[in-house]
Design a protein around this motif. Structure first.
Motif, PDB file in Angstrom:
ATOM      1  N   UNK A 175       0.824  -1.215   0.000  1.00 48.95           N
ATOM      2  CA  UNK A 175       0.000   0.000   0.000  1.00 48.95           C
ATOM      3  C   UNK A 175       0.857   1.263   0.000  1.00 48.95           C
ATOM      4  N   UNK A 176       2.176   1.091   0.108  1.00 50.65           N
ATOM      5  CA  UNK A 176       3.076   2.242   0.212  1.00 50.65           C
ATOM      6  C   UNK A 176       4.016   2.362  -0.984  1.00 50.65           C
ATOM      7  N   UNK A 177       3.716   1.679  -2.067  1.00 51.24           N
ATOM      8  CA  UNK A 177       4.611   1.715  -3.223  1.00 51.24           C
ATOM      9  C   UNK A 177       4.470   3.015  -4.015  1.00 51.24           C
ATOM     10  N   UNK A 178       5.523   3.356  -4.730  1.00 50.18           N
ATOM     11  CA  UNK A 178       5.562   4.560  -5.567  1.00 50.18           C
ATOM     12  C   UNK A 178       6.273   4.189  -6.868  1.00 50.18           C
ATOM     13  N   UNK A 179       6.515   5.177  -7.729  1.00 51.33           N
ATOM     14  CA  UNK A 179       7.183   4.945  -9.005  1.00 51.33           C
ATOM     15  C   UNK A 179       8.457   5.775  -9.075  1.00 51.33           C
ATOM     16  N   UNK A 180       9.575   5.154  -9.482  1.00 48.02           N
ATOM     17  CA  UNK A 180      10.850   5.859  -9.564  1.00 48.02           C
ATOM     18  C   UNK A 180      10.930   6.672 -10.845  1.00 48.02           C
ATOM     19  N   UNK A 181      12.006   7.420 -10.976  1.00 49.04           N
ATOM     20  CA  UNK A 181      12.228   8.209 -12.190  1.00 49.04           C
ATOM     21  C   UNK A 181      12.340   7.318 -13.413  1.00 49.04           C
ATOM     22  N   UNK A 200      10.547  22.376  -1.208  1.00 43.97           N
ATOM     23  CA  UNK A 200       9.603  21.660  -2.056  1.00 43.97           C
ATOM     24  C   UNK A 200       8.830  20.693  -1.174  1.00 43.97           C
ATOM     25  N   UNK A 201       7.517  20.570  -1.338  1.00 48.61           N
ATOM     26  CA  UNK A 201       6.747  19.687  -0.460  1.00 48.61           C
ATOM     27  C   UNK A 201       7.067  18.217  -0.695  1.00 48.61           C
ATOM     28  N   UNK A 202       6.826  17.400   0.327  1.00 46.71           N
ATOM     29  CA  UNK A 202       6.984  15.959   0.186  1.00 46.71           C
ATOM     30  C   UNK A 202       5.860  15.410  -0.681  1.00 46.71           C
ATOM     31  N   UNK A 203       6.163  14.336  -1.431  1.00 41.78           N
ATOM     32  CA  UNK A 203       5.092  13.694  -2.191  1.00 41.78           C
ATOM     33  C   UNK A 203       4.309  12.753  -1.293  1.00 41.78           C
ATOM     34  N   UNK A 204       3.320  12.093  -1.857  1.00 44.38           N
ATOM     35  CA  UNK A 204       2.403  11.292  -1.049  1.00 44.38           C
ATOM     36  C   UNK A 204       3.081  10.221  -0.223  1.00 44.38           C
ATOM     37  N   UNK A 205       3.930   9.385  -0.845  1.00 46.36           N
ATOM     38  CA  UNK A 205       4.555   8.288  -0.113  1.00 46.36           C
ATOM     39  C   UNK A 205       5.645   8.775   0.830  1.00 46.36           C
ATOM     40  N   UNK A 231       5.904   7.911   5.159  1.00 48.18           N
ATOM     41  CA  UNK A 231       6.989   7.090   5.686  1.00 48.18           C
ATOM     42  C   UNK A 231       6.819   6.852   7.182  1.00 48.18           C
ATOM     43  N   UNK A 232       6.343   7.879   7.906  1.00 46.47           N
ATOM     44  CA  UNK A 232       6.056   7.717   9.338  1.00 46.47           C
ATOM     45  C   UNK A 232       5.026   6.615   9.552  1.00 46.47           C
ATOM     46  N   UNK A 233       3.972   6.635   8.746  1.00 47.89           N
ATOM     47  CA  UNK A 233       2.911   5.637   8.856  1.00 47.89           C
ATOM     48  C   UNK A 233       3.450   4.239   8.583  1.00 47.89           C
ATOM     49  N   UNK A 234       4.327   4.114   7.573  1.00 44.64           N
ATOM     50  CA  UNK A 234       4.930   2.818   7.261  1.00 44.64           C
ATOM     51  C   UNK A 234       5.706   2.282   8.453  1.00 44.64           C
ATOM     52  N   UNK A 235       6.505   3.140   9.095  1.00 38.99           N
ATOM     53  CA  UNK A 235       7.293   2.693  10.237  1.00 38.99           C
ATOM     54  C   UNK A 235       6.405   2.285  11.405  1.00 38.99           C
ATOM     55  N   UNK A 236       5.300   3.010  11.609  1.00 43.33           N
ATOM     56  CA  UNK A 236       4.382   2.644  12.687  1.00 43.33           C
ATOM     57  C   UNK A 236       3.819   1.250  12.458  1.00 43.33           C
ATOM     58  N   UNK A 237       3.468   0.945  11.211  1.00 42.18           N
ATOM     59  CA  UNK A 237       2.934  -0.383  10.905  1.00 42.18           C
ATOM     60  C   UNK A 237       4.002  -1.458  11.044  1.00 42.18           C
ATOM     61  N   UNK A 238       5.228  -1.149  10.616  1.00 42.30           N
ATOM     62  CA  UNK A 238       6.311  -2.118  10.749  1.00 42.30           C
ATOM     63  C   UNK A 238       6.596  -2.423  12.214  1.00 42.30           C
TER      64      UNK A 238
END
Length: 442
Positions: free
Chosen positions: A176-182, A410-415, A419-426
């Motif tokens: 649920x936390x995946x993104x797309x690279x350059x 520059x603002x952070x993107x969605x994922x 990252x905080x949420x991902x660590x909480x789940x981990x």
């Protein structure tokens, strides 16, 4: 279970393909000269999935949906190829048709001829640029300071390209936390580092100091020892100054495209013209004469006026170079002029794919952003008497989320935000808790 075994279990699950796909590979050439074309952009139309040809014009791209591949390169007409996933492989030979461009009295003709420096307008242009590279340097001022923001993100590369059975049961939320690279690949961001600083410079005697006003580490980075992941990232993301003779990356010395010896090391080509920030610029391409040489392949956007000001640079490390497990490394730099013509770097971006055998592939990005240049004498010159190059504010690690919203250029993107949420789940998974505990005692 030993910490290293936990790490291997967490990151090394058997990889099983789950999607009907087609692997498209091949080579791209100039339709007239038959020369291979490096760094042609290839993407699936109406998606962010894509790649680029290497220095030999070769490419490989896995496509999971029916569509049209577009091959695009400045100076050439787009080439389109329809693809349909069928679980197999397809090899293609792509011939791209050149578009003739004219710059002053120089006509770019797509015909094979021996490269030479003599009577070569591209080389003449480079020599002018080398002569003038220090004229607009900010170091010509007695003082300057600038606000500096850095963001480093690193991720598990090609995460969704395969199914990780060992992760699906306890770590299914990772998908649920995946993104797309350059490069158009699926990534799982697992670490984010941010730093907001001010850079101070004094010409006489030449002194540079950096004051860190705020810093923040989120993600798996915070569970690794300082001399582990962080040291590797710091070495990989060293700053590149193309206006110097040499560039050091991972303890290797590269020849800058503006080095005093560059005309004998690189081949240069005038590709076309374009407008950048209201200035008419030449797109000046360059590549090392020898593919295994420690140099770069890329382009400079150079003003056609007498200043030969460089507005933009983008370049890669050739694939033939064995650079400490680095698979691809791409750079972008943007420059602007102050009112007196001083060169100001505004943005410095790097992305890298690296791979150590038996470990997952890793993708990383580093963004440096610079704002609010001042060439006035610094009000507090005592900072130059400090012995340390980098000074950290006592409360640098205690900035609030609201403060970071104003500090970021520059603002952070969605994922990145999640990252905080991902660590909480981990941290709710017992296996990962054991892994963290094991790392604490290493």
């Amino acid at each position: 279970m030993k910490p290293i075994k936990l790490l291997v279990f967490f990151f090394l699950a058997p990889l099983v393909s789950i999607a009907q796909e087609i692997e498209v590979s091949g080579v791209v050439r100039d339709s007239v000269t038959r020369e291979t074309l490096p760094y042609v952009t290839i993407y699936l139309k109406n998606t962010t999935k894509g790649t680029a040809t290497d220095i030999y014009g070769k490419f490989t791209l896995v496509v999971k949906e029916k569509g049209t591949l577009v091959f695009s390169m400045m100076g050439y007409k787009d080439f389109k190829l329809n693809v349909t996933p069928n679980g197999g492989k397809k090899y293609v030979k792509v011939n791209m048709t050149p578009e003739f461009e004219q710059l002053d009295e120089v006509v770019i003709k797509p015909k094979r001829q021996k490269y030479k420096n003599k009577n070569n307008p591209a080389v003449d242009l480079v020599r002018e640029m080398i002569e003038k590279r220090d004229v607009a340097s900010p170091r010509n001022h007695d003082y300057y300071n600038v606000d500096y923001y850095q963001k480093i993100m690193y991720a598990w590369n090609e995460f969704e390209e395969h199914k990780h059975n060992g992760l699906s049961r306890k770590f299914g939320f990772l998908y649920d936390h995946t993104d797309t690279s350059r490069y158009g690949k699926s990534i799982l961001p697992v670490g984010l580092r941010e730093c907001s600083s001010t850079i101070y410079f004094r010409k006489g005697p030449e002194t540079k100091r950096i004051r860190i006003n705020a810093m923040k580490n989120v993600g798996i980075d915070e569970v690794f020892p300082q001399d582990g992941v962080r040291k590797t990232l710091d070495e990989m993301f060293q700053e590149v100054d193309i206006f110097e003779n040499d560039v050091t990356l991972l303890s290797n010395h590269f020849v800058s495209p503006l080095s005093s010896v560059a005309p004998s090391f690189y081949k240069y080509f005038i590709v076309d013209t374009l407008v950048v920030d209201g200035d008419t610029c030449v797109n000046l391409a360059f590549t090392p004469r020898t593919t295994e040489a420690y140099g770069f392949t890329g382009s400079l956007y150079v003003s056609t006026d007498s200043s030969r000001f460089i507005h933009h640079a983008h370049f890669n490390i050739p694939r033939d170079i064995n650079l400490n497990f680095v698979e691809t490394m791409y750079f972008e730099q943007d420059f602007s002029r102050s009112q007196d013509g001083t060169r100001q770097i505004d943005r410095d971006y790097v992305c890298v794919e690296f791979y150590v055998p038996t470990l997952p592939r890793v993708y990383g990005e580093r963004l440096n952003s610079y704002k609010n240049y001042s060439f006035d004498k610094t009000s507090d010159t005592t900072i130059f008497e400090e012995k340390a190059l980098v000074l950290e504010a006592p409360d640098a690690n205690e900035r609030s989320n609201a403060a970071w919203d104003s500090l970021r250029h520059t603002p952070l993107n969605g994922e990145e935000k999640r990252t905080d949420s991902l660590m909480m789940q981990l941290n709710e998974v017992r296996l990962f808790k054991a892994f963290r505990k094991g790392m604490d005692v290493c």
